[in-house]
Design an enzyme around this catalytic site. Structure first.
Site, PDB file in Angstrom:
ATOM      1  N   HIS A 468       0.747  -1.277   0.008  1.00  0.00           N
ATOM      2  CA  HIS A 468      -0.074  -0.051   0.003  1.00  0.00           C
ATOM      3  C   HIS A 468       0.972   1.328  -0.253  1.00  0.00           C
ATOM      4  O   HIS A 468       0.776   2.416   0.844  1.00  0.00           O
ATOM      5  CB  HIS A 468      -1.086   0.169   1.325  1.00  0.00           C
ATOM      6  CG  HIS A 468      -1.781  -1.142   1.330  1.00  0.00           C
ATOM      7  ND1 HIS A 468      -2.505  -1.542   2.607  1.00  0.00           N
ATOM      8  CD2 HIS A 468      -2.265  -2.147   0.471  1.00  0.00           C
ATOM      9  CE1 HIS A 468      -3.116  -2.444   2.294  1.00  0.00           C
ATOM     10  NE2 HIS A 468      -3.181  -2.740   1.014  1.00  0.00           N
ATOM     11  N   PRO A 469       1.868   1.291  -0.852  1.00  0.00           N
ATOM     12  CA  PRO A 469       2.753   2.652  -1.023  1.00  0.00           C
ATOM     13  C   PRO A 469       1.845   3.815  -1.174  1.00  0.00           C
ATOM     14  O   PRO A 469       0.925   3.680  -2.040  1.00  0.00           O
ATOM     15  CB  PRO A 469       3.622   2.245  -1.990  1.00  0.00           C
ATOM     16  CG  PRO A 469       3.149   1.303  -2.916  1.00  0.00           C
ATOM     17  CD  PRO A 469       2.278   0.511  -1.905  1.00  0.00           C
TER      18      PRO A 469
END
Length: 552
Positions: A468-469
């Site tokens: 989930h960058p």
């Protein structure tokens, strides 16, 4: 070649914007480096572990050695395919908590509070409750993105929710509705047994309008003349060319590639760019900074009964599952198997959930490696709002070179305390009566891992990215030196250029990021078209009535 609007990246936000612009009759050209998403590895939900581990579909990024995780390099999959990461992700659909977006608005993202973004979540959704109840007043119906729920037939899936309740937590019929906190059914971007990626939801309908063209090319830089974006330089079929934009260039290339493309274009921290020989056209020190992610561990249990999905974890079983899916779009292959969820608070004094659970009725890793124990089950668990921050930087002026990714995972003391809490609370949930008929013993961390030091060693060795960058082109007010885009997603200091994807998140949201990334594309499209935003919807989320004094 030219178009009115040129979008870089056919991912979650890019496809949503292409759809809205094309439906408005605007001339749109979409640049995507990856190839087709056609094929069972992507379209079959149960095959989710395959595409994110295939170089054909994934950029193959890894972090730099992470000092606080024993120097490990962690995988950072990003979709290199039509549909972007929505074509290789786990298909879990989480909007985020209302307070996440209120925090955005309070910190410079004017017009992005929950009241402002809820209408866009509702516009994009076609929600199917599957007979499990929920909050229809909070959900959308008739949007392009089908959101559904699995059958929840496996007894382990039901046991997880019951165990959460037995441990003293609330249940929730719809964590994307008024009440996120609690245990209940999980939403997924799956429809009629198929992955419902943005390629299926947005891109294919947009192509039918006749106003959208898609080309396969690698974007090398934005062409900027006298402070205005004129187009995008691409490498296509072995040759360089410039795609001209008569109105605007919009970057939607991911939290990794969007800041990298800006920096290759001369937009970013001046000293860093100059050191690589890149001409600085706009000194924006925030480009690439503020990198955030969710980190998680798998708490795995061995099962005492053959009730898990392990019975399919052999050549014959996988062939049978695949054949049923190919013929009927039914069976285990028609689900991502994440069918129960949990959102809880780590301690009293936290006003909304900061721990997320994905429950899976098999003990297996994202790379498809099953636990040697055989039948089992697991919970993916991790804190939602780490204060650790990293950065995406360039190691070279060559646009073909991969950017450098440094998350700085676990660099804050609170991270360790929060992760220990996650593991201990999970053990407590698995120790409830609901799991007694199914639980044999703990696989990992293992019964001998009890002290803070032992748990820390386990985290250091086994924590993995939840993929989930976000946050590397942070949205804020134009006078904020660390902001990269303003609240209309316009790059500060350059006209005719916007960024709209998960990179603009000021702070990471609760849960998986595909839904809020699509929402950013939906809302940005209205800004691009010069339309008034959808009217705000002022609703209040459920907050535990005694959150100041109680953890559950």
């Amino acid at each position: 070649m030219e178009a009115e609007f040129v979008i870089v990246g056919a991912g979650s936000a890019g496809c949503a914007m292409a759809y809205r612009l094309a439906k408005a009759g605007r001339d749109v050209l979409l640049i995507e480096h990856g190839g087709s998403d056609i094929g069972p590895f992507i379209q079959m939900p149960g095959a989710l572990s395959y595409p994110m581990n295939m170089s054909r579909y994934d950029w193959g990024y890894k972090s730099e050695p992470e000092a606080h995780l024993g120097g490990r390099e962690l995988a950072c999959p990003r979709g290199k395919v039509i549909g972007g990461s929505s074509s290789i992700n786990g298909m879990v659909y989480v909007r985020g908590h209302a307070r996440d977006f209120d925090h955005w608005a309070e910190n410079g993202a004017d017009g992005w509070g929950f009241a402002d973004v809820l209408p866009y979540f509702k516009r994009m959704e076609n929600w199917h409750s599957g007979g499990h109840g929920g909050d229809p007043d909070w959900r959308g119906k008739g949007g392009p993105l089908h959101v559904s729920r699995g059958s929840r037939e496996n007894p382990l899936v039901k046991a997880f929710v019951t165990a959460g309740q037995q441990a003293g937590y609330h249940t929730t019929e719809d964590y994307n509705g008024q009440q996120q906190e609690g245990f209940g059914p999980m939403d997924a971007t799956i429809w009629k047994g198929r992955r419902w990626s943005v390629a299926n939801a947005y891109l294919r309908p947009a192509l039918k309008t006749g106003h959208l063209r898609v080309i396969r090319a690698l974007a090398e830089k934005v062409v900027i003349t006298e402070g205005r974006a004129q187009g995008v330089q691409v490498r296509r079929r072995g040759r360089r060319e410039v795609i001209s934009a008569k109105a605007e260039v919009i970057i939607a290339a991911s939290a990794i590639n969007s800041p990298a493309l800006l920096m290759h274009s001369g937009i970013g921290p001046a000293a860093e760019l100059s050191g690589l020989g890149i001409e600085v056209l706009a000194d924006r020190p925030g480009v690439g900074k503020n990198l955030q992610d969710h980190l998680e561990v798998y708490v795995q249990m061995a099962a005492s009964q053959p009730v898990s999905l392990f019975k399919y974890w052999n050549l014959f079983g996988k062939a049978r599952v695949g054949l049923e899916w190919l013929l009927r779009k039914t069976g285990p292959g028609a689900s991502n198997q994440f069918e129960s969820a949990g959102f809880i608070r780590s301690r009293a004094g936290v006003d909304y959930p900061d721990i997320q659970y994905h429950f899976l009725p098999i003990a297996v890793r994202y790379d498809g490696k099953a636990a040697a124990e055989g039948h089992g089950f697991q919970a993916h668990v991790g804190p939602m709002r780490s204060a650790s921050r990293g950065a995406v930087t360039l190691g070279s002026a060559d646009p073909l070179a991969a950017p450098k990714i440094q998350f700085n995972y676990m660099s804050e003391p609170q991270d360790w305390e929060d992760f220990r809490t996650c593991i201990r609370l999970t053990r407590e949930i698995f120790g409830q009566e609901a799991f007694r008929p199914y639980l044999r013993h703990e696989i990992q961390p293992g019964a001998d891992v009890q002290t803070d030091e032992q748990i820390d060693d386990f985290i250091r060795e086994h924590a993995e990215s939840a993929y989930h960058p976000c946050g590397t082109c942070r949205m804020g007010r134009a006078d904020d030196p660390a902001a990269v885009v303003d609240p209309q997603c316009r790059v500060i200091g350059v006209s005719g250029l916007r960024v709209a994807d998960s990179s603009v998140f000021p702070r990471i949201t609760n849960g998986n990021l595909n839904a809020p990334s699509i929402m950013v594309g939906e809302k940005a499209a209205d800004h691009i078209l010069g339309r008034d935003p959808l009217p705000p919807q002022n609703v209040e989320p459920w907050v535990h009535p005694n959150w100041q004094n109680a953890q559950r």
